[in-house]
Design a protein around this motif. Sequence first.
Motif, PDB file in Angstrom:
ATOM      1  N   UNK A 169       0.942  -1.298  -0.015  1.00 36.39           N
ATOM      2  CA  UNK A 169       0.065  -0.039   0.018  1.00 36.39           C
ATOM      3  C   UNK A 169       0.785   1.344  -0.051  1.00 36.39           C
ATOM      4  N   UNK A 170       1.901   1.365   0.741  1.00 36.22           N
ATOM      5  CA  UNK A 170       2.574   2.324   0.951  1.00 36.22           C
ATOM      6  C   UNK A 170       3.469   2.599  -0.642  1.00 36.22           C
ATOM      7  N   UNK A 171       3.810   1.667  -1.153  1.00 35.79           N
ATOM      8  CA  UNK A 171       4.581   1.684  -2.458  1.00 35.79           C
ATOM      9  C   UNK A 171       3.188   2.277  -3.694  1.00 35.79           C
ATOM     10  N   UNK A 172       2.075   1.910  -3.580  1.00 39.67           N
ATOM     11  CA  UNK A 172       0.936   2.476  -4.129  1.00 39.67           C
ATOM     12  C   UNK A 172       0.614   3.816  -4.217  1.00 39.67           C
ATOM     13  N   UNK A 173       0.706   4.275  -2.707  1.00 37.21           N
ATOM     14  CA  UNK A 173      -0.087   5.649  -2.437  1.00 37.21           C
ATOM     15  C   UNK A 173       0.739   6.615  -1.487  1.00 37.21           C
ATOM     16  N   UNK A 174       1.913   6.381  -1.253  1.00 38.86           N
ATOM     17  CA  UNK A 174       2.940   7.304  -0.493  1.00 38.86           C
ATOM     18  C   UNK A 174       3.059   8.558  -0.920  1.00 38.86           C
ATOM     19  N   UNK A 175       3.125   8.400  -2.328  1.00 41.88           N
ATOM     20  CA  UNK A 175       3.586   9.733  -3.275  1.00 41.88           C
ATOM     21  C   UNK A 175       2.684  10.748  -2.842  1.00 41.88           C
ATOM     22  N   UNK A 176       1.215  10.418  -2.800  1.00 42.83           N
ATOM     23  CA  UNK A 176       0.278  11.424  -2.651  1.00 42.83           C
ATOM     24  C   UNK A 176       0.656  12.211  -1.339  1.00 42.83           C
ATOM     25  N   UNK A 177       1.103  11.534  -0.525  1.00 46.78           N
ATOM     26  CA  UNK A 177       1.431  12.283   0.796  1.00 46.78           C
ATOM     27  C   UNK A 177       2.530  13.018   1.050  1.00 46.78           C
ATOM     28  N   UNK A 178       3.455  12.925  -0.301  1.00 48.29           N
ATOM     29  CA  UNK A 178       4.648  13.589  -0.433  1.00 48.29           C
ATOM     30  C   UNK A 178       5.737  12.749  -0.095  1.00 48.29           C
ATOM     31  N   UNK A 179       5.641  11.182  -0.104  1.00 45.11           N
ATOM     32  CA  UNK A 179       6.583  10.378   0.138  1.00 45.11           C
ATOM     33  C   UNK A 179       7.343   9.835  -0.952  1.00 45.11           C
ATOM     34  N   UNK A 180       8.519   9.365  -0.998  1.00 43.78           N
ATOM     35  CA  UNK A 180       9.205   8.643  -1.716  1.00 43.78           C
ATOM     36  C   UNK A 180       9.047   6.981  -1.769  1.00 43.78           C
ATOM     37  N   UNK A 181       8.410   6.239  -2.545  1.00 42.67           N
ATOM     38  CA  UNK A 181       8.247   4.978  -2.233  1.00 42.67           C
ATOM     39  C   UNK A 181       9.574   4.148  -2.478  1.00 42.67           C
ATOM     40  N   UNK A 182      10.602   4.761  -2.990  1.00 39.48           N
ATOM     41  CA  UNK A 182      12.089   4.132  -3.245  1.00 39.48           C
ATOM     42  C   UNK A 182      12.880   4.362  -1.996  1.00 39.48           C
ATOM     43  N   UNK A 183      12.355   5.285  -0.997  1.00 34.27           N
ATOM     44  CA  UNK A 183      13.217   5.500   0.227  1.00 34.27           C
ATOM     45  C   UNK A 183      12.510   5.212   1.425  1.00 34.27           C
ATOM     46  N   UNK A 184      11.988   4.086   1.540  1.00 32.44           N
ATOM     47  CA  UNK A 184      11.268   3.401   2.795  1.00 32.44           C
ATOM     48  C   UNK A 184      12.139   2.545   3.796  1.00 32.44           C
ATOM     49  N   UNK A 185      11.982   3.096   4.907  1.00 32.38           N
ATOM     50  CA  UNK A 185      12.793   2.265   6.128  1.00 32.38           C
ATOM     51  C   UNK A 185      11.787   1.707   6.905  1.00 32.38           C
ATOM     52  N   UNK A 186      11.907   0.433   7.040  1.00 27.44           N
ATOM     53  CA  UNK A 186      11.059  -0.432   7.894  1.00 27.44           C
ATOM     54  C   UNK A 186      11.351  -0.426   9.404  1.00 27.44           C
ATOM     55  N   UNK A 187      10.821  -0.317  10.555  1.00 29.13           N
ATOM     56  CA  UNK A 187      11.253   0.251  11.881  1.00 29.13           C
ATOM     57  C   UNK A 187      10.609  -0.423  12.736  1.00 29.13           C
ATOM     58  N   UNK A 188      11.137  -1.034  13.638  1.00 27.35           N
ATOM     59  CA  UNK A 188      10.220  -1.592  15.035  1.00 27.35           C
ATOM     60  C   UNK A 188      10.595  -1.960  16.247  1.00 27.35           C
ATOM     61  N   UNK A 189       9.973  -2.403  17.256  1.00 30.61           N
ATOM     62  CA  UNK A 189      10.468  -2.571  18.521  1.00 30.61           C
ATOM     63  C   UNK A 189       9.880  -3.920  18.901  1.00 30.61           C
ATOM     64  N   UNK A 190      10.921  -4.931  19.551  1.00 29.87           N
ATOM     65  CA  UNK A 190      10.036  -5.923  20.243  1.00 29.87           C
ATOM     66  C   UNK A 190       9.772  -6.948  19.182  1.00 29.87           C
ATOM     67  N   UNK A 191       8.456  -7.267  19.085  1.00 33.32           N
ATOM     68  CA  UNK A 191       7.745  -8.173  18.058  1.00 33.32           C
ATOM     69  C   UNK A 191       7.718  -7.371  16.886  1.00 33.32           C
TER      70      UNK A 191
END
Length: 546
Positions: A208-230
């Motif tokens: 979904x991010x790849x398809x729509x994030x441009x509309x929010x001003x994001x670059x789909x080629x510059x995504x970092x996934x980030x999390x804690x614990x699980x």
Amino acid sequence: MRSRILLSLALYTAYAAAVPAVGPTVKLDSGTFVGTSSGLTQKFLGIPFAKPPVGDLRFRLPQPNAPYNGTFDATSFGPSCAQQSVDLPIVSGLTGDAVDYIVNSIYGQVFPDSEDCLSINVVKPATATPGSKLPVAVWIFGGGFELGNPNIYDGGVIVSRSIALGSPVIYVSMNYRLTGLGFLASKEVKAAGVGNLGLQDQRQALRWVQKYITQFGGDPSKVTIWGESAGAISVSLQMLANGGNTEGLFRAAFMESGAPIPVGDITHGQKYYDSIVADTGCSKAADTLACLRTVPYASLKAAINKTPGIFSFQSLNLAWLPRTDGVFLTENPQVLVQKNKVANIPYITGNCDDEGTLFSLSTLNLTTDAQVENWVKTNFFPGVTDAQINQFKTLYPPDITQGSPFDTGILNALSPQFKRIAAFQGDGVFQAPRRWLLQNTVPTNPNVWSYISKRLKALPVLGSVHASDILNVYGGGEMQDYLIRFVATLNPNSNSLLSFQWPKFDLKSRQLLVFQDGLIPLTLTTDTYRQDAMNLLTTVSLENPV
């Protein structure tokens, strides 16, 4: 007259729901989403990213949402996914207060919950436009794969700080199915190819991010996934999916207290599946999985809640967690790491010093060496040899001065064996898997950083407890700046001469950044502590995956 009044009220309610208060908008397909503004940021919350996994879609892979059409209220988070019931360990005094705070703020049940829970949230700088091409941080929350929700984390503080640093980013968070609805495990689940649905939900959110994030001003080629614990474990498993092929969904990863864990075949969860089948009256069905799709949500949740939770006696031997399903995970994740079937991307990984304390409060009734050794054998390593148990006794001795919270001497010994168990659980589930990931990937990946957080060491009994480093990100600490720079540039360091430089991790120097209390908040150490002990746990874990 009464019917006309009811009709008028119904029409007004429908209109109010369809047309939210005036706010910032974003266009997705033919749909208009109305969000909220706060200072320099805008938030668009509760956007469905997949079809509701209800009815016949329960226990199935997430299905892409249909193209959006109409006007949508995106001013509040969607409901959480189903939560596992929590039975907290009974601890009084300051320790009890600390446990309550951590559990309620990080692992507390989030309501309302619903099966229709697959929603995504976006926080953006107010000035971002579809042509801004800003880097994107995608947050995956933790909670032992049994609890949690994005709404307890304020992505606005990350975006606001990124603007202040001159490196604006987009923040994204998502829900994913949890507990038995997201991580059902059995031979039936394996045959149907529907294991690890929570991880599949995360993957769908990334699409979904790849398809729509441009509309929010994001670059789909510059995504970092980030999390804690699980969430961090999830990030690491996303790096292992498809033999390490990211499908272009992300370019970097940031893991707080989580790495590829030693899990075995999905049929290892059969006893929990059979329990739910029995409790919901599906035992006599020709197709028990199909029967479970027809069980009322409340009845299914009640059956799941009878299974052990994260604070049960078996603790981190979780009932519900990712397992090797032959689809998303083709082998034990640690074997995949060993075979280097992992995405070769820049990443950051780290731990809190006392990862195991919070999860060892349920084992205070274990007070003798024999009881602990039997608990380890039966709960975690049923195939462990006598020689390995003897090594365990030497490397994780009952000496309270060597246990966790580490470096606290004779203090914090709630029971004769508590600190020993805490050291074992923290190393086995968190520290050793991180070290295994580093050991096997750094030779071919030069863009890796690692850390250890020793803050809050004075917290009674818990020490530098699991999840405490979240405060260093969402609370505005140094890790927040390192994260933002990493998302923006793939390097956590600043060009400023006044900034503490975080060295890359290599197997020669093995340098870790240390976050610590006191007048010197940042320093360096070497990742060689408890080396023989962690090597033992890794060896035994590879032989006895849960």
